[in-house]
Enzyme design. Structure first.
Site, PDB file in Angstrom:
ATOM      1  N   CYS A   1     -48.648  -5.901  63.663  1.00 43.60           N
ATOM      2  CA  CYS A   1     -47.275  -5.033  62.720  1.00 43.60           C
ATOM      3  C   CYS A   1     -47.154  -5.136  61.405  1.00 43.60           C
ATOM      4  O   CYS A   1     -46.155  -5.078  60.665  1.00 43.60           O
ATOM      5  CB  CYS A   1     -45.640  -6.615  62.879  1.00 43.60           C
TER       6      CYS A   1
ATOM      7  N   HIS B   1     -55.751  24.358  38.133  1.00 46.81           N
ATOM      8  CA  HIS B   1     -55.632  23.089  38.933  1.00 46.81           C
ATOM      9  C   HIS B   1     -54.825  21.904  39.431  1.00 46.81           C
ATOM     10  O   HIS B   1     -55.106  21.448  40.119  1.00 46.81           O
ATOM     11  CB  HIS B   1     -56.251  22.499  37.197  1.00 46.81           C
TER      12      HIS B   1
ATOM     13  N   ASP C   1     -48.683 -11.571  55.671  1.00 46.36           N
ATOM     14  CA  ASP C   1     -48.623 -13.078  55.187  1.00 46.36           C
ATOM     15  C   ASP C   1     -49.324 -13.559  54.935  1.00 46.36           C
ATOM     16  O   ASP C   1     -50.321 -14.481  54.369  1.00 46.36           O
ATOM     17  CB  ASP C   1     -47.382 -13.357  55.974  1.00 46.36           C
TER      18      ASP C   1
ATOM     19  N   SER D   1     -49.022 -10.641  67.860  1.00 44.91           N
ATOM     20  CA  SER D   1     -48.835 -10.251  66.718  1.00 44.91           C
ATOM     21  C   SER D   1     -49.061 -10.472  64.749  1.00 44.91           C
ATOM     22  O   SER D   1     -48.776 -11.481  65.248  1.00 44.91           O
ATOM     23  CB  SER D   1     -47.666  -9.380  66.493  1.00 44.91           C
TER      24      SER D   1
ATOM     25  N   TYR E   1     -52.643  -3.000  69.872  1.00 45.43           N
ATOM     26  CA  TYR E   1     -51.643  -1.691  69.367  1.00 45.43           C
ATOM     27  C   TYR E   1     -51.971  -2.539  68.151  1.00 45.43           C
ATOM     28  O   TYR E   1     -51.793  -3.320  67.697  1.00 45.43           O
ATOM     29  CB  TYR E   1     -50.080  -1.689  69.832  1.00 45.43           C
TER      30      TYR E   1
ATOM     31  N   ARG F   1     -73.736  23.505  34.964  1.00 45.92           N
ATOM     32  CA  ARG F   1     -73.511  23.665  35.735  1.00 45.92           C
ATOM     33  C   ARG F   1     -73.398  22.350  36.611  1.00 45.92           C
ATOM     34  O   ARG F   1     -74.290  21.062  36.695  1.00 45.92           O
ATOM     35  CB  ARG F   1     -73.084  24.168  36.642  1.00 45.92           C
TER      36      ARG F   1
ATOM     37  N   GLY G   1     -49.189 -10.411  62.084  1.00 46.33           N
ATOM     38  CA  GLY G   1     -48.635 -10.285  60.687  1.00 46.33           C
ATOM     39  C   GLY G   1     -49.236  -9.994  59.126  1.00 46.33           C
ATOM     40  O   GLY G   1     -49.134 -11.347  58.424  1.00 46.33           O
ATOM     41  N   THR G   2     -49.942  -9.066  58.340  1.00 38.65           N
ATOM     42  CA  THR G   2     -50.472  -9.194  58.418  1.00 38.65           C
ATOM     43  C   THR G   2     -50.555  -9.217  56.390  1.00 38.65           C
ATOM     44  O   THR G   2     -51.463  -9.498  55.886  1.00 38.65           O
ATOM     45  CB  THR G   2     -51.957  -8.655  57.976  1.00 38.65           C
TER      46      THR G   2
HETATM   47  P1  ADP Z   1     -66.214  23.841  38.568  1.00 36.40           P
HETATM   48  O1  ADP Z   1     -66.794  22.715  39.218  1.00 36.40           O
HETATM   49  O2  ADP Z   1     -64.812  23.226  37.245  1.00 36.40           O
HETATM   50  O3  ADP Z   1     -65.406  24.714  39.936  1.00 36.40           O
HETATM   51  P2  ADP Z   1     -68.760  25.654  38.121  1.00 36.40           P
HETATM   52  O4  ADP Z   1     -69.978  24.899  37.529  1.00 36.40           O
HETATM   53  O5  ADP Z   1     -67.887  26.279  39.547  1.00 36.40           O
HETATM   54  O6  ADP Z   1     -66.993  24.401  37.582  1.00 36.40           O
HETATM   55  O7  ADP Z   1     -68.276  26.707  36.679  1.00 36.40           O
HETATM   56  C1  ADP Z   1     -67.124  27.023  36.388  1.00 36.40           C
HETATM   57  C2  ADP Z   1     -66.425  28.463  36.712  1.00 36.40           C
HETATM   58  O8  ADP Z   1     -68.054  28.865  35.666  1.00 36.40           O
HETATM   59  C3  ADP Z   1     -66.683  28.787  37.387  1.00 36.40           C
HETATM   60  O9  ADP Z   1     -65.277  30.112  38.451  1.00 36.40           O
HETATM   61  C4  ADP Z   1     -68.141  29.969  37.771  1.00 36.40           C
HETATM   62  O10 ADP Z   1     -67.653  30.733  39.028  1.00 36.40           O
HETATM   63  C5  ADP Z   1     -68.191  29.967  36.299  1.00 36.40           C
HETATM   64  N1  ADP Z   1     -69.780  30.291  36.090  1.00 36.40           N
HETATM   65  C6  ADP Z   1     -70.561  29.170  36.533  1.00 36.40           C
HETATM   66  N2  ADP Z   1     -72.071  29.575  35.876  1.00 36.40           N
HETATM   67  C7  ADP Z   1     -71.594  30.828  36.182  1.00 36.40           C
HETATM   68  C8  ADP Z   1     -72.619  31.498  36.310  1.00 36.40           C
HETATM   69  N3  ADP Z   1     -74.117  31.357  35.784  1.00 36.40           N
HETATM   70  N4  ADP Z   1     -72.412  33.076  36.259  1.00 36.40           N
HETATM   71  C9  ADP Z   1     -71.177  33.516  36.397  1.00 36.40           C
HETATM   72  N5  ADP Z   1     -69.860  32.737  36.097  1.00 36.40           N
HETATM   73  C10 ADP Z   1     -70.960  31.387  35.741  1.00 36.40           C
HETATM   74 MG    MG Z   2     -66.082  26.060  40.808  1.00 32.52          MG
END
Ligand code: ADP
Ligand code: MG
Ligand code: MG
Length: 910
Positions: free
Chosen positions: A869, A494, A807, A802, A889, A114, A804-805
């Site tokens: 301003c 997302h 210009d 004032s 101000y 991760r 006039g940033t």
């Molecule tokens: P992001 O930064 O995109 O959230 P993460 O590192 O949190 O990415 O991981 C994405 C997903 O994978 C998360 O939903 C997390 O819960 C799951 N995840 C990460 N590591 C583990 C793990 N060791 N066991 C189970 N799930 C994991």
């Molecule tokens: Mg995460």
């Protein structure tokens, strides 16, 4: 995962070097050292470590620090020499702790790799799950779990994730392969697919695409994934995210390697995300979503419709979605119903986390065979409205101080509370409903991909981005768009998270939307729309509406009022507004403006009835001719000023005399020329001749500002008369009028002396005629470098400055605001400029001139009133600068007044 207690292998062993590039976590025997800094461990790693130290259930693992990332990029891709050894040692410890072996065909240890930067960058870096699987360990996993389907599901996911993240095989190829297989076998759900067939196809894709078999050595897999995370720090999408959010490129990311836990082991397992408070409204209630028998990002990716965490939320959700109670309990049971014990434990942990971090937390969790594991906690992203409510309620609860509460809400986010909504009775057709994922309302022309959103937005057209779901590749398009509509995904998808953070309105999970990318069209319910059609999103309700609707302002709430009151008590800077009309003035005052810092008189001239008189004035070739036209304008202006003064009763109004080059008002069409020729009684030819005589090569540096007032003193005299006649009349009616007359584009102290003499003579006449005395002041804009440099001399004549940033930025940097767009983007891309200098003030250059002007002005006249301003007056970072240099101000557009009030308070308490 079954945790097994062991003694920490290296603790107390003097022959072993302490870990330098890595940090282990999750060993109950390990000494509780201070967790180190998020700068080193990354936010994710830091919080995982902290949670293990609090005794929370977190799968063990280890962190490769951001120092490794810096080394990696600093050396063009090599690791510190001792890193391999450290990783091996950490793996050993992890094996001992879990009772499994990395690559062990009997009891395989699987890990996730991760990423995690010191500041949260959602979705910017990719995580690889289930790493360590190959045909041998797969068999081990089958045996160990007794669940073949689960094991193969994990393997399939791993090949897919690893190949797309590490090996660069396009995501879509796997999705296509899966849907082809489903189609050819007549299956609709992912988990019904024959896993062996799918795995075989996946491996095939990888072999073909990379000319190599999929790596089966777990060590090779691990280092591949680690390298991919570190290099992804410099991927284009990560860079764009950092640019938008002003995150320095030098921070680097950490990598966390963590033992896997599995949410995809059947109906007693699952995975989810949850917020300790509602991230949309700020309400103090747990909000979240989860899926039974699912892994990792399934919830976020919007693959299946997630269920709610709490029963109350699930009922509210069902009502909104018109899902009946029996269907709800059968298909969408809440976690509270499905896993009551784990639910209670989760709530308890979340409450403790929030109290510990003293901020709303966004957590990720997994339940494996009835056992709850926390996988992440971080301060949750929230809407502006939620940010305000959470800050105020946490202050009230004594969790944070008032100062912290003020600093908790990014000033820009206040804007979301003032975001437009739709009128009640807009009458437009509701095409569909989705989740109200991010508030506000927006109308725009629809596009179906991020790049198109950017190009269309560049033409100034409002754009709505419609996609099936969004991914980090779409961030630039979401930024360019006014709103985002997705077909899939929940409140934590997302799209929802990113849009909320950006303050874009967003509707997610609109199932009625289906996009036909090839034909650049889409269906929403029964309606077919093509790219460029107008659509409206109401992010407050989740309604998708046909056509274009004019939006209206929304209401602020009591939390907002409280925070603003705290801000007003804390700030030193006053906040005024720029207003050219009585409506602007009223709105500014409603938002809390303490005066008008810039009232531009020329905007009043563009009205169709007036413009002919302005033109008459311009083409006049003698003073009497000009004065005739000015007589008309005098009446108009006086009425305008009366209305504005009335609105601003008791507050100062700073009026700038005519500033733009005259040619801006000139007629350029023959129809207009003929109209003018009739009005002034001169042949068209002569008008044309006069117009071309007024032509300037470089009008912005030409005959404008006080240069007009000096060559045509009767223009400024007329304006001064209009101001003071209005002031005297209203004053006689009992309105408190505080006029300030501002002379633009002064470079030479002598210019101001000249103009001031002229208008003071006129003002004296007015007061005599009206037999009323009204106090007024005369000052100047400081908008040319020379004016700043000789500000001490100018201050002898000016009772206020004032800055006039706008210009001042143009003239200091030699940049034309109207043309610089062509290359400023490139400058920012190359890192030559970190920000558009017309958005945030260039502190080093333009700011230095402001500082000189302030110091010199005060040296001559200690009580001189100083304001700004330009556009920068509403920009939080710039406001911080103006606070520091000691202005009295800032003045900004009415809509930004509240933002400026908060920013001024933050500057004061920071
Ligand atoms: P992001 O930064 O995109 O959230 P993460 O590192 O949190 O990415 O991981 C994405 C997903 O994978 C998360 O939903 C997390 O819960 C799951 N995840 C990460 N590591 C583990 C793990 N060791 N066991 C189970 N799930 C994991
Ligand atoms: Mg995460
Ligand atoms: Mg992710």
């Amino acid at each position: 995962m079954k945790p097994k207690k062991t003694s920490a292998q290296f603790a107390g062993d003097a022959s072993v070097q302490p870990l330098r590039w890595t940090v282990f976590f999750g060993d109950p025997q390990q000494a509780r050292e201070p967790p180190g800094a998020p700068e080193l461990l990354g936010g994710k790693g830091y919080n995982l470590l902290e949670m293990t130290q609090m005794g929370f259930p977190v799968p063990p693992g280890f962190i490769l620090t951001t120092a490794v990332c810096k080394e990696y990029h600093g050396t063009g891709g090599s690791y510190p020499v001792t890193l391999v050894d450290e990783v091996n040692r950490c793996l050993k410890q992890l094996e001992q702790l879990t009772g499994k072996g990395f690559g062990d065909p009997n009891q395989p240890l699987l890990v996730s790799v991760r990423s995690g930067a010191p500041v949260s960058m959602p979705g910017m870096m990719d995580t690889v799950l289930n790493l360590g699987l190959n045909p041998h360990t797969l068999q081990g996993l089958v045996t160990a779990s007794g669940d073949e389907r689960f094991a193969k599901d994990a393997y399939r996911r791993f090949i897919h994730m690893y190949s797309s993240v590490v090996l660069g095989v396009p995501h879509a190829q796997f999705q296509d392969a899966a849907s082809q297989l489903k189609q050819s076998t007549g299956i609709s759900e992912d988990h019904d697919v024959d896993p062996d067939k799918l795995i075989a196809r996946y491996l095939n894709i990888v072999a073909k695409k990379t000319d190599k078999p999929f790596p089966s050595d777990p060590m090779e897999q691990l280092w591949g994934a680690i390298g991919a995370v570190f290099s992804s720090w410099n991927s284009p999408r990560a860079k764009i995210y950092r640019k938008i959010h002003h995150i320095p490129d030098t921070l680097g990311t950490a990598v966390t390697v963590q033992a896997m836990v599995f949410g995809n082991r059947g109906k007693h397992s699952g995975t989810g995300v949850a917020f300790t408070r509602d991230p949309a409204t700020g309400e103090d209630t747990i909000m979240g979503e989860f899926l039974i028998n699912a892994q990792g990002e399934d919830v976020v990716a919007g693959i299946r419709t997630p269920c709610q965490i709490s029963l109350a939320e699930a009922r509210a959700w069902a009502q909104r979605q018109a899902v009946g109670e029996s269907e709800r309990t059968a298909k969408y049971a809440s976690m509270e119903e499905a896993m009551p014990a784990q639910y209670r434990e989760l709530i308890d942990l979340m409450t403790r986390l929030e109290t510990h971090y003293r901020d709303m937390q966004d957590i990720e969790f997994t339940v494996e065979n009835g056992r709850l594991w926390l996988l992440q906690t971080r301060n949750g992203k929230r809407t502006g409205r939620a940010a305000v409510r959470i800050a105020v309620e946490m202050e009230n609860a004594g969790l944070i101080t008032r100062k912290q509460a003020l600093l908790r809400v990014p000033a820009e986010h206040i804007e979301q509370l003032l975001h437009p909504g739709l009128p009640e009775n807009h009458g437009a057709t509701v095409l569909a409903r989705g989740l109200a994922a991010s508030p506000g309302a927006a109308s725009g022309q629809i596009v179906f991909d991020a790049d198109k959103a950017v190009t269309l937005a560049q033409t100034g057209t409002p754009v709505l981005l419609l996609t099936t779901e969004t991914s980090p590749e779409d961030v630039h398009g979401m930024h360019a768009a006014q709103g985002v509509l997705t077909a899939r995904g929940g409140m934590t998808s997302h799209a929802a998270v990113v849009a909320r953070g950006m303050g874009r309105c967003c509707i997610a999970g609109c199932g009625a939307l289906s996009i036909d990318l090839a034909n650049r069209s889409c269906r929403i319910g029964d309606h077919r729309l093509k790219e460029g059609d107008w659509l409206t999103l109401n992010g407050n309700t989740g309604e998708v509406l046909l056509g274009r609707i004019a939006t209206i302002e929304t209401q602020t709430d009591a939390y907002f009022d409280t925070l603003m009151q705290w801000a007003d008590e804390a700030r030193r800077l006053q906040v005024w507004c720029n207003a050219d009309t009585p409506e602007d003035a009223r709105r500014g005052r409603q938002f809390g403006a303490q005066g008008i810092g810039l009232c531009r008189t020329e905007h009043m001239f563009f009205d169709s009835a007036r413009i002919t008189h302005v033109r008459q004035m311009i083409v006049a070739e003698s003073r009497p001719e000009r004065e005739k036209a000015l007589q008309h304008l005098l009446r108009y202006q006086r009425d305008d000023f009366r209305a504005i003064f009335r609105e601003m009763d008791g507050l100062p109004v700073c009026i700038r005399l005519l500033d733009p080059p005259l040619h801006e008002f000139l007629p350029n069409e023959s129809l207009e020329m003929r109209k003018l020729s009739k009005l002034v009684g001169k042949p068209v030819d002569e008008i044309i001749r006069r117009v071309s005589a007024l032509h300037e090569i470089n009008p912005m540096l030409g005959h404008r500002g006080c240069r007009l007032g000096i060559t045509y003193p009767e223009i400024y005299r007329m304006q001064a008369r209009a101001i003071m006649e209005a002031a005297c009349e209203l004053s006689a009616e009992g309105v408190k009028v505080l006029p300030e007359i501002m002379i633009p584009l002064v470079a030479l102290p002598e210019e101001l002396v000249f103009v001031k003499q002229e208008i003071e003579a006129e003002i004296a006449l007015v007061m005599q005629q009206k037999s009323t005395a009204v106090a007024y002041s005369i000052g100047t804009m400081i908008e040319l470098p020379r004016a700043s440099l000789v500000a001490d001399k100018i201050a002898e004549t000016a009772s206020f400055f004032s800055f006039g940033t706008n210009d001042l930025t143009q003239t200091t940097m030699g940049l034309s605001r109207d043309d610089a767009g062509r290359f400023l983007g490139e400058y920012q891309k190359l890192g030559i400029l970190s920000e558009d200098p017309f958005v945030g003030i260039d502190e080093e250059g333009v700011g230095a001139l402001v500082k000189i002007g302030v110091d010199k002005g005060r040296a001559t006249r200690p009580d001189i009133k100083l304001g700004v301003c330009g556009e920068h007056g509403g920009h939080p970072q710039s406001i911080d600068f103006f606070h520091k240099v000691g202005l009295n101000y800032v003045s900004c557009s009415p809509y930004r007044v509240a933002i400026a009030r908060l920013a001024a308070a933050q500057a004061a308490v920071r």
